[in-house]
Design a protein around this motif. Structure first.
Motif: not given
Length: 400
Positions: A370-376
């Motif tokens: 459930t933790a937030p994340w980011y991608a690039y």
């Protein structure tokens, strides 16, 4: 000039990559930068940080009108050394016609102000239209540019995440911290080593930035090491990981953090890529896309992801799937699964190239946790590492 993109469909985005061929004695290849579309939104003030002018770099500052009505702007520079100001539009506001664009060159910006480093504040003084701004830091020898987007001041933010700092082979990161607030900003920096955690898993340190000032910290990983952060010895291994930034003394709407990762050219100068922090209100939950990727004889693309959650938020599992941009977005190659603990950063080597898609994009989905994340993504010049200039262009992830 500007480009207006309209669509009746949801989820439409544009990514632009601007480049130039290198010239002798630089390696054969291209240098450039990438940037995503901007959705018009009401704003009266934005800032562009990380500007500098010296023997190694020069900076341009551009503004543009996103609407069909004229807009007039006031542009002010602040010295990163002492916070003193210089009005670039002192004689009269800069008037932009419908969808107009204007760029202040280095000689008409920081050098005119007599500032070695600084940041810009752009304010609307008349007109109801939306406007935008950005900066470009160019290497004085290679002419390679790093794109710096404007920010309007973070609100509702509990922390920032620098996607990655690296000290790996030819690549090394600088860290930029700025404080335009009225009090000293104390940045608490927590680094998570992901490439060589056996040598040291990272740790936490603090940096105080006085009011109005900006700090550009070269060799950022080594700087953290010198502050007692647990990172293996320089040169013993490749190091890379995310940096979480918390704050006291001023609000997040008064500060900036970002990074620029560069590699030295054999003919002098550097090739680099800039990326800002990701606010806790900009992270992803279910799915996101990294667009505009290429893999051919002259280009290679990497995709990276970070678990931006706090300690105790738990691990997440992300699924990365390459989609063929020339075949209606059909899946290409098998999906890749990555498990990330809080702060973990991953960039699967050769993942996009293995799908054998010259033109495509990547869908990233959270399948567990459930933790937030980011991608690039980063598009590099050269079909393989070590070829051509190796220059990178940063492509931020977008939601559907």
């Amino acid at each position: 000039g500007t480009l207006l993109l309209s669509s009746y469909s949801a989820g439409v985005h544009a990514t632009v990559r601007t480049g130039a061929d290198t010239v002798t004695p630089q390696p054969v290849g291209r240098s450039g930068l990438a940037y995503n579309d901007v959705t018009p939104a009401p704003s009266t003030t934005v800032q562009v940080y990380g500007l500098r002018t010296n023997a190694s770099d020069r900076s341009n500052l551009a503004v543009y009108n996103m609407g069909s009505n004229p807009v007039s702007l006031k542009v002010t520079l602040a010295s990163g050394e002492n916070g003193s100001s210089y009005d670039l539009t002192a004689s009269q506001p800069l008037s932009l016609p419908a969808y107009g664009w204007y760029q202040f060159g280095d000689a008409n910006a920081l050098r005119a102000a007599g500032f070695a480093t600084g940041y810009a504040t752009i304010q609307s003084v008349s007109g109801a239209g939306s406007f935008g701004a950005y900066g470009v830091v160019n290497d004085q020898i290679t002419n390679d540019g790093s794109f710096i987007p404007a920010l309007s001041g973070a609100t509702g933010v509990s922390k920032l995440t620098v996607p990655v700092l690296v000290e790996a082979g030819a690549f090394e990161s600088e860290l930029i911290l700025a404080n335009r607030g009225a009090a000293t900003a104390t940045f608490t920096l927590q680094y998570f080593e992901s490439l060589s955690p056996a040598n040291g898993k990272g740790g936490t340190t603090t940096i105080a930035v006085p009011p109005g000032q900006q700090r550009i910290i070269p060799q950022a990983v080594d700087f953290l090491r010198s502050k007692g952060v647990s990172i293996g010895p320089r040169g013993q291994a490749s190091y890379g990981g995310s940096l979480q930034v918390k704050l006291s003394g001023v609000g997040f709407d008064s500060v900036f953090a970002g990074a620029r990762t560069s590699s030295l050219s054999s003919a002098g100068g550097e090739y680099g890529v800039f990326y800002p922090t990701v606010g806790s209100n900009q992270t992803f939950s279910d799915s996101a896309f990294v667009l505009g990727l290429k893999a051919d004889a002259n280009d290679r693309s990497n995709v990276a992801a970070i678990n931006t959650g706090d300690a105790g938020s738990g691990s997440i599992t992300l699924e990365l799937q390459v989609l063929d941009g020339s075949s209606g977005g059909s899946a290409a190659g098998p999906p890749l699964s990555a498990n990330l603990n809080p702060g973990d950063w991953v960039q699967p080597s050769g993942f996009f190239a293995a799908a054998n898609v010259p033109n495509g994009y990547v869908r990233v989905r959270r399948t567990a946790g459930t933790a937030p994340w980011y991608a690039y993504g980063v598009i590099n010049d050269g079909g393989s590492p070590g070829q051509r200039t190796g220059d990178g262009s940063y492509v931020p992830g977008v939601t559907p």
